[in-house]
Write a protein that holds these residues in place. Structure first.
Motif, PDB file in Angstrom:
ATOM      1  N   ASP A  62      14.860  52.033  -2.747  1.00 25.28           N
ATOM      2  CA  ASP A  62      16.024  51.259  -3.213  1.00 25.28           C
ATOM      3  C   ASP A  62      16.417  51.638  -4.648  1.00 25.28           C
ATOM      4  OD1 ASP A  62      13.995  50.069  -4.696  1.00 25.28           O
ATOM      5  OD2 ASP A  62      14.083  48.137  -3.670  1.00 25.28           O
ATOM      6  N   MET A  63      15.913  52.798  -5.133  1.00 24.15           N
ATOM      7  CA  MET A  63      16.183  53.244  -6.503  1.00 24.15           C
ATOM      8  C   MET A  63      16.755  54.659  -6.522  1.00 24.15           C
ATOM      9  SD  MET A  63      12.914  52.113  -8.794  1.00 24.15           S
ATOM     10  CE  MET A  63      12.642  50.422  -9.292  1.00 24.15           C
ATOM     11  N   PRO A  64      17.891  54.878  -7.198  1.00 26.02           N
ATOM     12  CA  PRO A  64      18.419  56.236  -7.329  1.00 26.02           C
ATOM     13  C   PRO A  64      17.597  57.040  -8.337  1.00 26.02           C
ATOM     14  CG  PRO A  64      19.751  54.708  -8.616  1.00 26.02           C
ATOM     15  CD  PRO A  64      18.744  53.879  -7.857  1.00 26.02           C
ATOM     16  N   GLU A 105      21.413  41.957  -0.249  1.00 22.16           N
ATOM     17  CA  GLU A 105      20.922  41.086   0.816  1.00 22.16           C
ATOM     18  C   GLU A 105      21.992  40.077   1.233  1.00 22.16           C
ATOM     19  OE1 GLU A 105      16.126  40.866   0.403  1.00 22.16           O
ATOM     20  OE2 GLU A 105      17.265  39.528  -0.920  1.00 22.16           O
ATOM     21  N   LYS A 106      22.844  39.736   0.306  1.00 14.25           N
ATOM     22  CA  LYS A 106      23.905  38.771   0.624  1.00 14.25           C
ATOM     23  C   LYS A 106      24.823  39.300   1.709  1.00 14.25           C
ATOM     24  CE  LYS A 106      27.435  35.867  -1.567  1.00 14.25           C
ATOM     25  NZ  LYS A 106      28.118  35.493  -2.836  1.00 14.25           N
ATOM     26  N   VAL A 130      17.458  43.999   3.200  1.00 15.12           N
ATOM     27  CA  VAL A 130      18.314  45.192   3.234  1.00 15.12           C
ATOM     28  C   VAL A 130      19.017  45.303   1.888  1.00 15.12           C
ATOM     29  CG1 VAL A 130      20.139  46.446   4.425  1.00 15.12           C
ATOM     30  CG2 VAL A 130      18.628  44.921   5.711  1.00 15.12           C
ATOM     31  N   PHE A 131      18.396  46.082   1.016  1.00 17.59           N
ATOM     32  CA  PHE A 131      18.884  46.183  -0.352  1.00 17.59           C
ATOM     33  C   PHE A 131      18.588  47.562  -0.914  1.00 17.59           C
ATOM     34  CE2 PHE A 131      17.251  46.301  -4.721  1.00 17.59           C
ATOM     35  CZ  PHE A 131      18.386  45.952  -5.440  1.00 17.59           C
ATOM     36  N   TRP A 132      19.574  48.159  -1.571  1.00 19.82           N
ATOM     37  CA  TRP A 132      19.306  49.301  -2.434  1.00 19.82           C
ATOM     38  C   TRP A 132      20.368  49.361  -3.521  1.00 19.82           C
ATOM     39  CZ3 TRP A 132      20.520  50.604   2.807  1.00 19.82           C
ATOM     40  CH2 TRP A 132      21.740  51.245   3.021  1.00 19.82           C
ATOM     41  N   ARG A 133      19.997  49.963  -4.630  1.00 21.01           N
ATOM     42  CA  ARG A 133      20.855  50.009  -5.796  1.00 21.01           C
ATOM     43  C   ARG A 133      21.912  51.105  -5.669  1.00 21.01           C
ATOM     44  NH1 ARG A 133      15.730  48.807  -6.901  1.00 21.01           N
ATOM     45  NH2 ARG A 133      15.241  47.112  -8.352  1.00 21.01           N
ATOM     46  N   ALA A 134      23.010  50.918  -6.373  1.00 21.03           N
ATOM     47  CA  ALA A 134      24.055  51.940  -6.408  1.00 21.03           C
ATOM     48  C   ALA A 134      23.540  53.162  -7.156  1.00 21.03           C
ATOM     49  CB  ALA A 134      25.300  51.386  -7.098  1.00 21.03           C
ATOM     50  N   GLY A 135      24.029  54.341  -6.766  1.00 19.99           N
ATOM     51  CA  GLY A 135      23.613  55.538  -7.488  1.00 19.99           C
ATOM     52  C   GLY A 135      23.900  56.828  -6.762  1.00 19.99           C
ATOM     53  N   TRP A 189      14.352  47.117   4.127  1.00 16.22           N
ATOM     54  CA  TRP A 189      13.675  47.008   5.422  1.00 16.22           C
ATOM     55  C   TRP A 189      14.609  47.589   6.480  1.00 16.22           C
ATOM     56  CZ3 TRP A 189      12.308  41.080   4.866  1.00 16.22           C
ATOM     57  CH2 TRP A 189      11.378  40.932   3.819  1.00 16.22           C
ATOM     58  N   LEU A 190      14.243  48.759   6.991  1.00 20.41           N
ATOM     59  CA  LEU A 190      15.142  49.485   7.895  1.00 20.41           C
ATOM     60  C   LEU A 190      14.419  49.970   9.148  1.00 20.41           C
ATOM     61  CD1 LEU A 190      16.995  51.637   5.189  1.00 20.41           C
ATOM     62  CD2 LEU A 190      17.887  49.599   6.350  1.00 20.41           C
TER      63      LEU A 190
END
Length: 500
Positions: free
Chosen positions: A186-188, A211-212, A218-223, A269-270
């Protein structure tokens, strides 16, 4: 019996004795130099493994087989309750708080955490004739170069990293081969790096997931992201690379070490394919089943390559599960078993993890050990297997736990373990006693910090044998133990173990 017959008998006896001696020598060599595969799950809790938790909402048949066919340690702790520092400790045999990282974790663009001149498990094994590989999530910093020789700068929609240039990578730390992603999934930057070179330039950009909008986990940061980088394929990709590396060793008798740090079940979580809906712990539990599938694929690959019998397989986790109160309300599953807290906490749930190992014919099947162990112990344990001595400068916080893998060692091998939380809170465990000089979790569980009320103990003391849930604070009842452990903790902060 005539002389000729006597001569024949002597030849046969001599031949048998020679064969016996050669077999013994081969067995000795086998014991001294096994292949080693270290599989590190990301955020998997003790309670996730069905072989360790009968009430688990997840079935993990492949890890269960390791428990049945080898040894599992019921009192294993990561040297930190988050991933970057734990990984540093695993490879160096040194607590990460002795490094520049005093709390938290690195991001994907940070500089290497492991010092260039510091020995690692990989460099130690390489110097002892091993072929070494790192395949998976790194998250200990890489040496990226910028486009303009300026300091690395990460902006809203990219960075000034020149991905065409050589990257300082695990290859500078003793690994012959590496195929990694820089940090958590979840980190670029979202890019594969093979032997210090970006496999593909990150020419695209992801806005990330929340997650919202996408649901719990289900979360990852922009990048920055490489065009063909597919988030839900990364775990399978690493597993296939590891299987391929093992297959390539089929005709090679050189012993090998594979450090295989997974990307799961850390966010995002995928779960994919048949894993969806496979557990009774939602998307997280389904993702854990994919961790188990990865373990099974490695074991199968070793067997097909004819390497299984002479391979030490270790499976553990980098910290406790990120299983929140909201998850406990939604599911009966307890990812961190009966232990208090979760990932990042100084509480037991933050750093007490599953740990199982198999080496056929060497580790007795179905062995259980209550020996207190830390993930920093890999270095000295490997040295013990190879009958090699190490200095305290090499791995100051590493103990040789190998005797407990193969026999029921009752006497504690370690004097103590120092625990460390996400926010930099310390705790120490010696025997049954666990002492924390502060109140609060020091991590994700609220409250992170807590000021004592009038007359209340300023810290905690638990008897972990009688109170593994950390419910009965004995701080005031045993001031002598508090004093002893407080002094021991301060001693450990300034020096490692005494090793002759």
């Amino acid at each position: 019996m005539n002389v000729f017959k006597v001569f024949l008998v002597l030849i046969v006896v001599s031949s048998c004795q020679t064969k016996k001696i050669m077999n013994q020598e081969n067995a000795t060599n086998k014991v001294q130099k096994p292949n080693i595969v270290y599989i590190l799950a990301d955020d998997m809790g003790y309670g996730d493994v069905s072989g360790l938790n009968a009430a688990s909402g997840i079935q993990t048949p492949n890890m269960d087989k390791l428990v049945q066919n080898g040894v599992h340690f019921s009192d294993t702790h990561t040297n930190s309750s988050v991933c970057t520092p734990t990984r540093y400790g695993i490879l160096t045999g040194r607590y990460a708080w002795r490094s520049r990282l005093k709390k938290g974790v690195l991001d994907g663009y940070d500089e290497p955490l492991i010092e260039n001149d510091r020995p690692t498990v990989a460099s130690f094994l390489k110097n002892n004739g091993y072929k070494t590989a790192c395949i998976g999530k790194w998250h200990m910093g890489l040496g990226f170069q910028s486009k303009n020789s300026a300091p690395i700068k990460v902006e809203k929609e990219g960075s000034n990293v020149d991905f065409t240039k050589q990257i300082e990578s695990p290859n500078q730390l003793g690994f012959d081969y590496s195929y990694i992603i820089p940090a958590s999934l979840d980190m670029p930057p979202y890019v594969y790096v093979e032997n210090g070179k970006a496999v593909e330039m990150p020419s695209s950009y992801t806005n990330g997931k929340t997650e919202k909008e996408a649901g719990r986990g289900v979360f990852w940061r922009a990048g920055e992201v490489s065009p063909s980088f597919v988030f839900d394929k990364v775990l399978d990709n690493f597993t296939q690379k590891t299987v391929s590396f093992i297959d390539d060793q089929k005709e090679d008798n050189t012993p090998f070490f594979i450090f295989f740090p997974l990307t799961a079940p850390h966010t995002p979580w995928l779960p994919t394919g048949n894993a969806n809906g496979k557990s009774k712990a939602g998307r997280y539990g389904d993702f854990v089943t994919m961790v188990d599938d990865a373990v099974g694929a490695v074991v199968e690959a070793l067997e097909k390559a004819g390497k299984l019998d002479n391979t030490l397989i270790i499976v553990t986790s980098d910290n406790g599960s990120n299983w929140k109160p909201e998850d406990k309300k939604a599911y009966a599953h307890r990812a961190n078993y009966k232990f208090k807290g979760q990932k990042a906490d100084i509480y037991e749930g933050g750093h007490r993890v599953p740990y199982m190992a198999q080496w056929k014919g060497v580790i007795p099947a179905g062995t259980q050990s209550g020996q207190i162990m830390c993930t920093t112990d890999l270095y000295a344990t490997v040295a013990g297997i190879l009958h090699k001595s190490i200095t305290k400068e090499e791995a100051p916080d590493s103990y040789n736990i190998w005797p407990a893998y193969t026999s029921n060692v009752k006497v504690p091998i370690r004097e103590a373990i120092v625990h460390h939380s996400h926010d930099g809170m310390f705790s120490i465990r010696k025997g049954n006693w666990k002492f924390t000089p502060q109140l609060g979790s020091g991590g994700f569980t609220k409250p992170k910090t807590l000021e004592p009320k009038n007359g209340e103990a300023p810290g905690t003391l638990y008897n972990m044998a009688e109170d593994p849930k950390e419910e009965n604070n004995l701080y005031k009842k045993h001031p002598e133990v508090v004093k002893e452990l407080s002094q021991l903790l301060e001693k450990y902060k300034v020096q490692g173990q005494s090793r002759l």
